[in-house]
Design a protein around this motif. Structure first.
Motif, PDB file in Angstrom:
ATOM      1  N   ALA A  43       0.820  -1.175   0.026  1.00 49.54           N
ATOM      2  CA  ALA A  43       0.106  -0.181  -0.179  1.00 49.54           C
ATOM      3  C   ALA A  43       0.986   1.226   0.060  1.00 49.54           C
ATOM      4  O   ALA A  43       0.645   2.168  -0.854  1.00 49.54           O
ATOM      5  CB  ALA A  43      -0.912  -0.002   1.169  1.00 49.54           C
ATOM      6  N   PRO A  44       1.954   1.467   0.775  1.00 49.93           N
ATOM      7  CA  PRO A  44       2.841   2.533   0.740  1.00 49.93           C
ATOM      8  C   PRO A  44       3.272   3.011  -0.444  1.00 49.93           C
ATOM      9  O   PRO A  44       3.241   3.919  -0.939  1.00 49.93           O
ATOM     10  CB  PRO A  44       3.748   2.413   1.983  1.00 49.93           C
ATOM     11  CG  PRO A  44       3.116   1.397   2.835  1.00 49.93           C
ATOM     12  CD  PRO A  44       2.306   0.463   1.934  1.00 49.93           C
ATOM     13  N   VAL A  45       3.891   1.754  -1.131  1.00 52.14           N
ATOM     14  CA  VAL A  45       4.433   2.076  -2.308  1.00 52.14           C
ATOM     15  C   VAL A  45       3.403   2.405  -3.476  1.00 52.14           C
ATOM     16  O   VAL A  45       3.618   3.270  -4.397  1.00 52.14           O
ATOM     17  CB  VAL A  45       5.040   1.032  -2.988  1.00 52.14           C
ATOM     18  CG1 VAL A  45       5.830   1.161  -4.204  1.00 52.14           C
ATOM     19  CG2 VAL A  45       6.564   0.797  -1.970  1.00 52.14           C
ATOM     20  N   ALA A  46       2.388   1.865  -3.499  1.00 53.26           N
ATOM     21  CA  ALA A  46       1.231   1.992  -4.342  1.00 53.26           C
ATOM     22  C   ALA A  46       0.556   3.298  -4.436  1.00 53.26           C
ATOM     23  O   ALA A  46       0.425   3.873  -5.497  1.00 53.26           O
ATOM     24  CB  ALA A  46       0.118   0.837  -4.290  1.00 53.26           C
ATOM     25  N   GLU A  47       0.436   3.803  -3.288  1.00 54.31           N
ATOM     26  CA  GLU A  47       0.084   5.123  -2.989  1.00 54.31           C
ATOM     27  C   GLU A  47       1.042   6.138  -3.669  1.00 54.31           C
ATOM     28  O   GLU A  47       0.438   7.326  -4.010  1.00 54.31           O
ATOM     29  CB  GLU A  47      -0.066   5.544  -1.310  1.00 54.31           C
ATOM     30  CG  GLU A  47      -1.263   4.698  -0.991  1.00 54.31           C
ATOM     31  CD  GLU A  47      -1.134   4.677   0.775  1.00 54.31           C
ATOM     32  OE1 GLU A  47      -0.177   5.373   1.125  1.00 54.31           O
ATOM     33  OE2 GLU A  47      -1.937   4.159   1.379  1.00 54.31           O
ATOM     34  N   ARG A  48       2.436   6.149  -3.423  1.00 54.90           N
ATOM     35  CA  ARG A  48       3.117   6.865  -4.125  1.00 54.90           C
ATOM     36  C   ARG A  48       3.260   6.871  -5.656  1.00 54.90           C
ATOM     37  O   ARG A  48       3.752   7.588  -6.249  1.00 54.90           O
ATOM     38  CB  ARG A  48       4.680   6.669  -3.472  1.00 54.90           C
ATOM     39  CG  ARG A  48       4.498   7.330  -2.233  1.00 54.90           C
ATOM     40  CD  ARG A  48       5.653   6.497  -1.254  1.00 54.90           C
ATOM     41  NE  ARG A  48       5.747   7.274   0.096  1.00 54.90           N
ATOM     42  CZ  ARG A  48       5.115   6.714   1.111  1.00 54.90           C
ATOM     43  NH1 ARG A  48       4.152   5.812   1.113  1.00 54.90           N
ATOM     44  NH2 ARG A  48       5.217   7.584   2.197  1.00 54.90           N
ATOM     45  N   LEU A  49       2.779   5.708  -6.327  1.00 56.58           N
ATOM     46  CA  LEU A  49       2.645   5.470  -7.603  1.00 56.58           C
ATOM     47  C   LEU A  49       1.320   5.775  -8.305  1.00 56.58           C
ATOM     48  O   LEU A  49       1.186   5.139  -9.251  1.00 56.58           O
ATOM     49  CB  LEU A  49       3.354   4.072  -8.119  1.00 56.58           C
ATOM     50  CG  LEU A  49       4.692   3.964  -7.513  1.00 56.58           C
ATOM     51  CD1 LEU A  49       5.249   2.644  -8.059  1.00 56.58           C
ATOM     52  CD2 LEU A  49       5.777   4.972  -8.228  1.00 56.58           C
ATOM     53  N   ALA A  50       0.380   6.209  -7.500  1.00 54.84           N
ATOM     54  CA  ALA A  50      -0.991   6.206  -7.984  1.00 54.84           C
ATOM     55  C   ALA A  50      -1.150   6.841  -9.242  1.00 54.84           C
ATOM     56  O   ALA A  50      -2.084   6.726 -10.083  1.00 54.84           O
ATOM     57  CB  ALA A  50      -1.789   6.761  -6.745  1.00 54.84           C
ATOM     58  N   ASP A  51      -0.527   8.171  -9.670  1.00 55.31           N
ATOM     59  CA  ASP A  51      -0.523   8.761 -10.876  1.00 55.31           C
ATOM     60  C   ASP A  51       0.029   8.052 -12.010  1.00 55.31           C
ATOM     61  O   ASP A  51      -0.369   8.546 -13.157  1.00 55.31           O
ATOM     62  CB  ASP A  51       0.404  10.047 -10.583  1.00 55.31           C
ATOM     63  CG  ASP A  51       1.605   9.802 -10.655  1.00 55.31           C
ATOM     64  OD1 ASP A  51       2.364   9.011  -9.483  1.00 55.31           O
ATOM     65  OD2 ASP A  51       2.552  10.120 -11.288  1.00 55.31           O
ATOM     66  N   LEU A  52       0.480   6.840 -11.872  1.00 60.72           N
ATOM     67  CA  LEU A  52       0.886   6.141 -12.942  1.00 60.72           C
ATOM     68  C   LEU A  52      -0.305   5.318 -13.817  1.00 60.72           C
ATOM     69  O   LEU A  52      -0.044   4.774 -14.922  1.00 60.72           O
ATOM     70  CB  LEU A  52       2.182   5.072 -12.726  1.00 60.72           C
ATOM     71  CG  LEU A  52       3.434   5.866 -12.102  1.00 60.72           C
ATOM     72  CD1 LEU A  52       4.520   4.887 -12.052  1.00 60.72           C
ATOM     73  CD2 LEU A  52       3.756   7.108 -13.131  1.00 60.72           C
ATOM     74  N   GLY A  53      -1.282   4.992 -13.051  1.00 60.87           N
ATOM     75  CA  GLY A  53      -2.277   4.361 -13.642  1.00 60.87           C
ATOM     76  C   GLY A  53      -2.932   3.540 -12.807  1.00 60.87           C
ATOM     77  O   GLY A  53      -2.599   3.318 -11.464  1.00 60.87           O
TER      78      GLY A  53
END
Length: 205
Positions: free
Chosen positions: A20-30
């Protein structure tokens, strides 16, 4: 042009919250998909899943259509390697984190995690602990651009494993995180997300 989805596969803890922490930081990628494995991490078991092959089929059935960037830690990395080998059309870019990658760890200095794992999680599926799949001989077939993220202080998947995968997977890039534990991807999300973002953008290392 449709951007590939991001698929995050956790380790044997089995919980999507790991990423979750990594995914949140990459949320703008799609769009992103984080999976919980049945029978792991407190999730209810699925009686139809009785082997790593069954779990692989379960994951495959839940992937978004088309190609995805696959980010996988520990046990999830073994599933991701199999996906890249057997269904290369589904994997755009691959990120393997602190994993065996489905290879034989003997001779790498890896600690035997199984006794402690079984003691702490007695309900975990036995088929997972007993699995000895080895795809070392096929690693050269992986076509997806691959980033390897490793710690230099992880007894479960030591740096020697990352270097083995780097040597075997064509064009793979290894980035080392000093002093990280086996769970460093969850503990250091800013650094890990930045490395993944660079890889997904096609950066030259």
């Amino acid at each position: 042009m449709i951007r590939p989805s991001l698929v995050f596969l956790p380790g044997a803890g089995g919980r999507s919250a790991f990423w979750a922490p990594v995914a949140e930081r990459l949320a703008d990628l799609g769009p992103a998909l984080r999976l919980d494995y049945p029978g792991f991490g407190g999730c209810p078991p699925d009686p139809a899943i009785r082997s790593t092959g069954d779990l692989f089929a379960w994951v495959l059935a839940r992937l978004p259509p088309g190609r995805s960037h696959v980010v996988a830690q520990s046990m999830g990395g073994a599933l991701a390697v199999r996906l890249a080998l057997e269904h290369p059309e589904r994997v755009d870019r691959l990120v393997l984190v602190a994993t065996s990658g489905g290879v034989d760890l003997r001779g790498t200095g890896a600690a035997d995690w199984r006794p402690e794992y079984l003691a702490s999680l007695p309900g975990v599926p036995r088929w997972f602990v007993e699995d000895r799949s080895d795809r070392t001989a096929r690693l050269g077939e992986i076509a997806a651009p691959t980033l390897l993220l490793w710690s230099d202080a992880d007894p479960v998947s030591p740096l020697a494993v990352g270097r083995l995968l780097e040597a075997r997977i064509p064009g793979a890039t290894l980035q080392v995180f000093p002093g990280g534990t086996h769970a460093f991807a969850n503990e250091r999300p800013d650094d890990v997300a930045a490395a993944i973002r660079r890889h997904l953008a096609g950066a030259t290392w």
